[in-house]
Design a protein around this motif. Sequence first.
Motif, short mmCIF file in Angstrom:
data_model
loop_
_atom_site.label_atom_id
_atom_site.label_comp_id
_atom_site.label_asym_id
_atom_site.label_seq_id
_atom_site.Cartn_x
_atom_site.Cartn_y
_atom_site.Cartn_z
N UNK A 54 0.87 -1.18 0.00
CA UNK A 54 0.00 0.00 0.00
C UNK A 54 0.90 1.22 0.00
N UNK A 55 0.75 2.03 -1.03
CA UNK A 55 1.60 3.21 -1.21
C UNK A 55 0.75 4.46 -1.07
N UNK A 56 1.23 5.40 -0.28
CA UNK A 56 0.53 6.66 -0.09
C UNK A 56 1.55 7.79 -0.18
N UNK A 57 1.24 8.79 -0.99
CA UNK A 57 2.17 9.92 -1.21
C UNK A 57 3.55 9.43 -1.59
N UNK A 58 3.56 8.44 -2.48
CA UNK A 58 4.79 7.87 -3.03
C UNK A 58 5.65 7.17 -1.97
N UNK A 59 5.07 6.88 -0.83
CA UNK A 59 5.79 6.17 0.23
C UNK A 59 5.14 4.81 0.47
N UNK A 60 5.98 3.80 0.59
CA UNK A 60 5.50 2.43 0.83
C UNK A 60 5.13 2.31 2.30
N UNK A 61 3.86 2.37 2.59
CA UNK A 61 3.38 2.36 3.98
C UNK A 61 3.29 0.94 4.52
N UNK A 62 2.68 0.05 3.73
CA UNK A 62 2.49 -1.33 4.13
C UNK A 62 3.06 -2.23 3.04
N UNK A 63 3.71 -3.30 3.44
CA UNK A 63 4.25 -4.21 2.42
C UNK A 63 4.42 -5.61 2.98
N UNK A 64 4.07 -6.58 2.16
CA UNK A 64 4.53 -7.96 2.36
C UNK A 64 5.19 -8.37 1.06
N UNK A 65 6.42 -8.86 1.18
CA UNK A 65 7.18 -9.22 -0.02
C UNK A 65 7.99 -10.48 0.27
N UNK A 66 7.62 -11.57 -0.40
CA UNK A 66 8.39 -12.81 -0.27
C UNK A 66 8.95 -13.19 -1.64
N UNK A 67 10.20 -13.60 -1.63
CA UNK A 67 10.89 -13.94 -2.88
C UNK A 67 12.00 -14.94 -2.54
N UNK A 121 -10.46 4.09 6.93
CA UNK A 121 -11.42 3.06 6.54
C UNK A 121 -11.38 2.79 5.04
N UNK A 122 -11.24 3.83 4.25
CA UNK A 122 -11.25 3.66 2.79
C UNK A 122 -10.08 2.81 2.31
N UNK A 123 -9.03 2.69 3.13
CA UNK A 123 -7.85 1.90 2.75
C UNK A 123 -7.80 0.55 3.46
N UNK A 124 -8.91 0.17 4.08
CA UNK A 124 -8.90 -1.07 4.87
C UNK A 124 -8.58 -2.29 4.02
N UNK A 125 -9.15 -2.38 2.82
CA UNK A 125 -8.92 -3.56 1.98
C UNK A 125 -7.45 -3.71 1.63
N UNK A 126 -6.77 -2.59 1.41
CA UNK A 126 -5.33 -2.66 1.14
C UNK A 126 -4.59 -3.21 2.35
N UNK A 127 -4.99 -2.75 3.55
CA UNK A 127 -4.37 -3.25 4.78
C UNK A 127 -4.65 -4.75 4.94
N UNK A 128 -5.89 -5.13 4.72
CA UNK A 128 -6.27 -6.54 4.88
C UNK A 128 -5.51 -7.43 3.90
#
Length: 653
Positions: free
Chosen positions: A591-604, A627-634
């Motif tokens: 989840x990116x907000x104002x060009x900043x990566x706020x939330x991330x899960x990354x497996x490689x 609330x409007x960004x809840x699905x991104x968090x989930x």
Amino acid sequence: MLKTNLIFAFLFISQLVLSQEQPFYKSYSWDENPSYSIKEDTEADLIALKDKILTEFYFQENGLVEYFLEHRILWLNSDEKIESYNKIYLPYTSTSELMINKARVISKEGKVIELDESKILTALNEETGQNHKFFAFEGIDKGSFIEYYYVVKRYPRYKGNRITLQSDYKKQNIEFDLYSPNNLIFEFKTYNNTPEIKQDTLSKNKLHWELKMHDVQALHKEELSPYNASKKAVIYKLDKNTADNSKNITSYSQVALNIHSYYYPDEYKEKTKNLIEEFIKEATEEKELDEETLIRKLEYFIKSNVYITKDGSENFKDLENILNKKVANEAGVLKLYAAIFKNLNIKHEIVITSNRIELKFDKNFEANNFLTDFLIYFNHTKKYISPTVLDSRYGFPPAYLTDNYGLFIKEVKVGDFISGLGKVKYIHPIKAEKTVDRMVLDVEFEKDDLSNCKIKLDRSMSGYYAMYFQPHMHLIKDKDELIESFAKSVNEDVNITSKEITNGDPELFGIKPVHFILDFNSEAFIEKAGRKYLFKAGELIGRQIELYQEKERVLPVENEFKRSYFRTINIKIPDGYKIANLDDINIKNTFIEDEEEILIFDSFFEIKDNFLSITADEHYRENIIETKNYEAYRTVINSAADFNKLVLVFEPI
């Protein structure tokens, strides 16, 4: 409201002979012939037909008092709710007086059963030693109504009080009224889309403000939400007394003056000064320490040696007594910190704030009900300590007190005059990179029996994750059980062959992460499927939270603290086998907000020779997600749960 033993801001109101009407409650009553009904088809098990709160400030011979009235009509339509509401507790204390208490049951057929005095009972709270009065309802059937109202005469709460107007059930006919003498002017602020308070301009002999709402929908609890802080509410405070031209009566400037004068007296007695210096020598072992190390050392010593009692008596606020006996109440222990830091010329400020999950500090409305919890802020390091929360340590104050505003009180000098100056500022949360849970797992399989694997786990924790146990490691009796719990959290069916802790010294908290290192083997992670083997690699990181959402999300997400997870799984691929589904490892959601990566899960992954290295990084760089960004968090948080289900397929080459 700020605990009574910690606040010393008092209001002077001119005692005038005023012509007053009798208190409102004396003419208040309920309907003598009640006829209540639910006019809608509903599957609800509880609805409030009436929810009225009325408070009146009233001058009597001995000063200002408050009459507080609460009147409710509740429709109960389930056995569970009947069980929950067959006792209604009254706000009765040793310092208040119950003026009126009336209650009744109205059956769905309209039969009225009024409670007599024998049904108003008293129970002793064994923890506090206080008596509580409550209505004991009987004869309630499904579809019945209970109705009650009471009036309490109490010490007036005029410096800031919150009235919550929403609950987890629907309410109809919600009313809030405040009456005061004509010379006392109150200010109000409403929250969470609550209508504004209106003044009744027709009221002549007393001032009257009111709020009415005809329908308030239920607000249900949601996981990871600031539930109580999100309810509709009104906060009121006394602002002016026109009789003596007093203004800004409820002001933080006065709080700052009073807090400073109490915690920083002009002069300590010589004996007290000597005791302070002896205490510092004992705590620091007379070593020369830099400021940050000194703060850590003092906090560790105080929290290990000074017992904090709930007893509010003056004896446990007396600094000389505290230094001698090492027992203090909350006010006393804050006095101790203040005296020590002032003695050592460590620049600091007292901070008073609120728990943002319960009540968010409003930077634009000065009211003392926001002033509930103390911190100490250090100007040079820009870090905090909590003087009274034993589980908290320097640099990591109780997380719900951060990401919030607070009142900062600093000492100012003008010539020979020394005083306290208050300013509302933001309490920045601790960054995600300071609270880290890091796992490195090395996995090998037995040559002759792939069903058994050997695993080495190195798990390190810092910040809030380490704070759960590192500062208290010396108090943990069974350290082996603690270490083993990290392997057992992966799977109960493991055989632990070695275990150790490094950096377990409590004084290393905030300096070095604590490490738990274990070797174990298990057959729980691999299954044979014909010529193939199925390896449950994802289970090695332990069970993960999975968020489900059947209904549309209403409340924002509010986490306790920012955090990061780093997980590395190094797997030695058995000779003669390859992994058929490497692409399943790749999971990335952000989840990116104002060009900043706020939330991330990354497996490689990376594969070299016969070694597979899997990386699964996860970051939560903001606590509060709208609330409007809840699905991104989930989606991000469920990515870890998806990784936990990862099964690698080993097939013969």
